[in-house]
Design a protein around this motif. Structure first.
Motif, PDB file in Angstrom:
ATOM      1  N   LYS A  36       0.836  -1.167  -0.129  1.00 49.54           N
ATOM      2  CA  LYS A  36      -0.012   0.057  -0.094  1.00 49.54           C
ATOM      3  C   LYS A  36       0.921   1.366   0.132  1.00 49.54           C
ATOM      4  O   LYS A  36       0.641   2.170  -0.668  1.00 49.54           O
ATOM      5  N   SER A 167      -8.881  -4.394  -3.901  1.00 52.11           N
ATOM      6  CA  SER A 167      -8.940  -5.727  -5.020  1.00 52.11           C
ATOM      7  C   SER A 167      -7.559  -6.464  -4.890  1.00 52.11           C
ATOM      8  O   SER A 167      -7.541  -7.631  -4.848  1.00 52.11           O
ATOM      9  N   GLN A 168      -6.541  -5.625  -4.808  1.00 54.99           N
ATOM     10  CA  GLN A 168      -5.298  -6.228  -4.287  1.00 54.99           C
ATOM     11  C   GLN A 168      -5.087  -7.178  -2.990  1.00 54.99           C
ATOM     12  O   GLN A 168      -4.640  -8.291  -3.150  1.00 54.99           O
TER      13      GLN A 168
END
Length: 467
Positions: A36, A167-168
């Motif tokens: 992130k 989504s990741q």
């Protein structure tokens, strides 16, 4: 209260599974956190690059219009920079028509600020310079203003970026779950394969505990478990031999004791029945068999003390050559009765050793008695006492007939006789040399047998010299 017992399978499985699980969780947290962070950093760098292009185009706008008044007065909105990601649109930012045609966004989304050449606020969002990426607006090769873009971490959340990250992260969670299932199956397989040899050893151990020594464990690996299995097989073979040896030992001892007891009991019953008279010959026979039985019991006691490690030695410092010479002088008369002579050689003086003289004389006397019983008469008994390195070497050698090669390794075994047909009366109990071996070894020495150069048996005793 019964203690809860966990099988080794669950312990091994737990260790392997927890190791894999911790590795996966560490990897997932690390990838999630730094993924992130790095993704935001990547977006920021991308935007910075695009905004640097926008600053160049604003400079072109300045060159075309001679000022930035329309931008500063918000006739052309500053937040038009949101469209700078479009390369074609970024090329047209120098065109006034294109600039004015850009859509206007809500004021709270303005993330740009104009500063003059002295970094004083002119227009746009009012943010401190340290929260901004600053780009110079260059016209005619000199800065005419500064264009600031709010740093990425200060920006309002980007729904597209957040959705992509979600989504990741979801994909990472699914992957982690799949890997955990595979890891669980792998841990099960590894645990079963690792513990399979131990299960086999456990079964074999139970059989050995039930005195079944015909068991052999085979492990098709080349590791510590294979070494353990090999050592286990050696142990079972040793126990098997020991069991057979003990059985033979008990049988032989029973026979050894039964013979004199039978003679004694038979003589007493014959006297009771009036078959024999209690004359000197009968009493002498009973006496000799009693002495023989006592000697056997004493030898058994000595063997037991030696094997249990509780044979206490009263060691003193002696000149072993002098003590041996004295014993041979004392024994010369008995040897002469059986037509044996002694040849004693010692080339060293003051051969000092720490020994229990009573026990050592017991060894010497046993060897001399064996020579009387088994050596060819008339004959010569050669005795030597010499220093050999850190040891004293004492050798006894007769002139025959000797012992064949196949009997030499077992000569010091308990109850072993070279000639099994020899009577116990003339052949002894077969314990003498075994006791000699134990006594010498308890002194830190060794005893061995070999063929002598004189045609007979040679016995060699090594004892450590006194330090």
């Amino acid at each position: 209260m019964k203690k809860l017992k966990f099988k080794l399978f669950y312990k091994f499985f737990g260790i392997i599974f927890l190791s894999i699980l911790l590795s996966l969780l560490t990897a997932a947290v690390t990838i999630g956190y730094f993924g992130k962070k790095n993704f935001h950093r990547y977006l920021e760098k991308t935007k910075v690059k695009e905004f640097s292009t926008l600053a160049v185009n604003i400079g072109k706008y300045y060159e075309a219009h001679g000022s930035l008044e329309k931008l500063i007065s918000k006739e052309v909105p500053l937040h038009i920079a949101f469209m700078a990601g479009d390369r074609e649109m970024a090329k047209d930012l120098g065109s006034p028509d294109a600039m004015e045609a850009m859509p206007r966004f809500p004021k709270e989304h303005e993330v740009f600020t104009f500063y003059d050449t002295d970094m004083r606020y002119l227009a746009g969002g009012q943010y401190p310079p340290e929260d901004m990426h600053i780009f110079p607006v260059v016209a005619d090769n000199k800065p005419v203003a500064y264009f600031g873009v709010l740093k990425f971490r200060k920006l309002p959340p980007n729904p597209f970026a957040e959705k992509f990250l979600e989504s990741q992260i979801y994909l990472l969670m699914i992957t982690t779950l799949i890997v955990m299932v595979l890891a669980t199956l792998t841990a099960l397989w590894l645990t079963r394969n690792m513990l399979a040899p131990l299960r086999e050893l456990n079964i074999a151990t139970r059989r050995v505990a039930e005195r079944d020594f015909d068991v052999d464990v085979e492990i098709g690996s080349n590791d510590e478990l294979a070494d353990l299995a090999d050592n286990f097989n050696v142990m079972t073979n040793t126990l098997k031999e020991y069991e057979l040896s003990q059985a033979r030992w008990i049988s032989d001892i029973s026979h050894e004791l039964r013979t004199p007891l039978s003679v004694i009991l038979g003589s007493i019953e014959a006297i009771q029945d009036g078959v024999r008279k209690p004359d000197f010959e009968t009493i002498e026979s009973v006496y000799q068999n009693t002495i023989r039985m006592k000697r056997l019991v004493n030898e058994l006691h000595d063997i037991t003390l030696a094997e249990s490690g509780v044979m206490h030695l009263q060691k003193v410092s002696v000149d072993i050559a002098h003590e041996l010479a004295s014993l041979l002088d004392f024994y010369e008369v008995r040897l002469a009765e059986f037509r044996f002579s002694i040849s004693f050689e010692s080339y060293d003086e003051d051969i000092m050793v720490q020994v229990d003289l009573v026990r050592l004389n017991q060894v010497f006397i046993n060897i001399l008695e064996n020579a009387i019983k088994y050596a060819k008469s008339p004959g010569v008994l050669y005795v030597q006492c010499v220093v050999d390195g850190d040891d004293v070497l004492i050798s006894f050698e007769d002139t025959g007939p000797g012992v064949s090669e196949e009997h030499l390794p077992r000569l010091f075994d308990r109850l072993y006789r070279v000639d099994s047909s020899r009577s116990r009366a003339t052949g002894g109990s077969g314990l003498g040399l075994s006791i000699c071996k134990y006594i010498i070894e308890n002194h830190g020495g060794s005893v061995s047998a070999c063929k002598g150069k004189k045609g007979g048996l040679r016995l060699e005793i090594r004892l450590p010299l006194e330090k």
